[in-house]
Write a protein that holds these residues in place. Structure first.
Motif, PDB file in Angstrom:
ATOM      1  N   ARG A 104       1.261  -1.356  -0.450  1.00  0.00           N
ATOM      2  CA  ARG A 104      -0.321   0.439  -0.169  1.00  0.00           C
ATOM      3  C   ARG A 104       1.194   1.651   0.582  1.00  0.00           C
ATOM      4  NH1 ARG A 104      -2.356  -3.720   3.086  1.00  0.00           N
ATOM      5  NH2 ARG A 104      -4.190  -4.303   2.891  1.00  0.00           N
ATOM      6  N   TYR A 105       0.394   2.560  -1.011  1.00  0.00           N
ATOM      7  CA  TYR A 105       1.124   3.458  -0.961  1.00  0.00           C
ATOM      8  C   TYR A 105       2.803   3.617  -1.356  1.00  0.00           C
ATOM      9  CZ  TYR A 105      -2.284   4.955   2.403  1.00  0.00           C
ATOM     10  OH  TYR A 105      -3.726   5.361   2.564  1.00  0.00           O
ATOM     11  N   ALA A 106       3.393   2.405  -2.408  1.00  0.00           N
ATOM     12  CA  ALA A 106       4.325   2.396  -2.737  1.00  0.00           C
ATOM     13  C   ALA A 106       4.580   3.064  -3.533  1.00  0.00           C
ATOM     14  CB  ALA A 106       4.034   0.714  -3.386  1.00  0.00           C
ATOM     15  N   ASP A 107       3.589   3.509  -4.326  1.00  0.00           N
ATOM     16  CA  ASP A 107       4.066   4.145  -5.477  1.00  0.00           C
ATOM     17  C   ASP A 107       3.882   5.859  -4.898  1.00  0.00           C
ATOM     18  OD1 ASP A 107       1.702   5.180  -4.390  1.00  0.00           O
ATOM     19  OD2 ASP A 107       0.698   5.849  -6.346  1.00  0.00           O
ATOM     20  N   GLU A 108       3.827   6.333  -3.370  1.00  0.00           N
ATOM     21  CA  GLU A 108       3.876   7.261  -2.595  1.00  0.00           C
ATOM     22  C   GLU A 108       5.364   7.323  -1.299  1.00  0.00           C
ATOM     23  OE1 GLU A 108       0.549   8.598  -0.836  1.00  0.00           O
ATOM     24  OE2 GLU A 108      -0.917   7.662  -2.148  1.00  0.00           O
ATOM     25  N   ILE A 109       5.532   6.736  -0.941  1.00  0.00           N
ATOM     26  CA  ILE A 109       6.743   5.834   0.059  1.00  0.00           C
ATOM     27  C   ILE A 109       8.485   6.574  -0.577  1.00  0.00           C
ATOM     28  CG2 ILE A 109       6.953   4.106  -0.119  1.00  0.00           C
ATOM     29  CD1 ILE A 109       6.960   3.719   2.264  1.00  0.00           C
ATOM     30  N   ASN A 110       8.761   7.046   0.454  1.00  0.00           N
ATOM     31  CA  ASN A 110       9.902   7.525   0.168  1.00  0.00           C
ATOM     32  C   ASN A 110      10.867   8.521   1.289  1.00  0.00           C
ATOM     33  OD1 ASN A 110       9.862  10.882   1.094  1.00  0.00           O
ATOM     34  ND2 ASN A 110       8.375  11.163  -0.723  1.00  0.00           N
TER      35      ASN A 110
END
Length: 353
Positions: free
Chosen positions: A139-145
């Motif tokens: 989940r939220y792999a495209d948002e985490i940084n």
């Protein structure tokens, strides 16, 4: 990591004091009679090692088997027992099991728990860092940084995990990382991720991990060793986990690299890391956060000590360094040895004070 390699030996020597390819080509004397047969002797080496050493040790064992048969006149088989490093040591010290090699992800476990009764030397040979690993299914792999990872992990629909601090250094390093993150970012990250989800508590920067850790909700998963969580993340049943960078690389996982003030990789930041400590309920030992250094030893009662030392020589040789490099793990060059260092490896190590 390479930018601080010139400071590694100094850092290691300081830490080690606080805590307490030349391969022979001659056939070895196995003491096994073949009765005139041309068949080679067969010897089994038992190795207790950290879960994060599973992949490089398997490669090392495969190549050593070929080397030993050709150069030592011995057919070698291996009995590997991967576990958390604390458990690997306690198999010897508490359970009375016999191993030829013990390899751990935190070298200080050897001088703290094995010297002098169970071994009289140890070698520091590799390093690592803590990352947060995940996959496209997370989940939220495209948002985490690297700037918002803790905001993602606290979301109520996100699951995360780490290994058992009482059994595995990656576990106590994971909770150290969250406390270091609290200091670095000036936010209550340890409280939100650890205290609200377990009975692990902190008094300032001193953390206590009870012998029996209780998990209070299904968002958090704890397993005996760090590699037990890999399959859960790969399958999508767990979103994120704290893991060594080398393991993430070996399994082709995505990962977030953490700041050097947090990831326990940088030897120049040893004092900064040392602000945080964890006391383990399983051993009663207080462990200060420090740069990650792996250690290895051959116990005094190793069933096949002569061959075990040959394996250790192979590990410390250029071939061993090549194997670790292709498995994405930094090797200390040269390795640093302490104690009653066997003559067999003296040419391959720097002797520590």
């Amino acid at each position: 990591m390479r930018k601080v390699m010139s400071l590694i030996l100094l850092g290691i020597l300081v830490l080690a004091v606080a805590a307490a390819g030349c391969i022979s080509g001659e056939p070895m004397d196995t003491g096994t009679s073949t009765g005139g047969s041309s068949s080679k002797a067969e010897i089994k080496l038992t190795i207790f090692h950290a879960g994060s050493l599973s992949v490089p040790f398997k490669d090392l064992e495969d190549e050593f088997s070929v080397y030993a048969e050709k150069n030592l006149g011995v057919k070698v088989t291996f009995q590997d027992e991967a576990s958390g490093s604390v458990m690997a040591v306690r198999k010897v010290t508490d359970l009375g099991k016999h191993a030829d090699i013990v390899g751990v992800a935190d070298y200080t476990l050897i001088p703290q728990l094995m010297v002098p009764n169970y071994t009289d030397f140890y070698v520091l040979f590799a390093t690592n860092e803590i990352v947060i690993a995940f996959t496209d299914k997370s989940r939220y792999a495209d948002e985490i940084n690297p700037d918002n990872w803790y905001e993602i992990l606290v979301k109520p629909d996100v699951s995360f995990g780490f290994s058992d601090p009482n059994q595995d250094p990656c576990g106590y390093r994971s909770i150290m990382v969250t406390e270091l993150a609290s200091l670095y970012y000036g936010k209550s990250i340890f409280k939100e991720l650890i205290e609200k989800n377990t009975n692990i508590v902190a008094n300032g920067s001193e953390i206590y991990a009870p012998k029996e850790i209780q998990v209070r909700n299904k968002r958090l998963v704890i397993r005996p060793k760090e590699t037990d969580l890999t399959g859960l993340v790969e399958s999508g049943s767990l979103d994120y986990f704290f893991i060594y960078k080398s393991v993430a690389e070996q399994h082709n996982l995505k990962y977030i690299e953490l700041p050097e003030e947090i990831n326990l990789e940088d030897f120049t930041k040893a004092d900064y890391y040392g602000q945080v400590s964890v006391t383990l309920g399983s051993t009663g030992k207080k462990i200060k956060a420090k740069p990650i250094v792996y250690g290895v030893t051959v116990p005094k009662d190793a069933p096949n000590r002569e061959l075990a030392l040959e394996f250790l020589k192979f590990l410390l040789s250029n071939k061993g360094k090549e194997i670790f490099a292709r498995n994405h793990q930094e090797f200390i060059n040269p390795p640093v040895a302490f104690g009653n260092v066997p003559d067999e490896i003296k040419d391959l190590v720097k002797i520590g004070g």
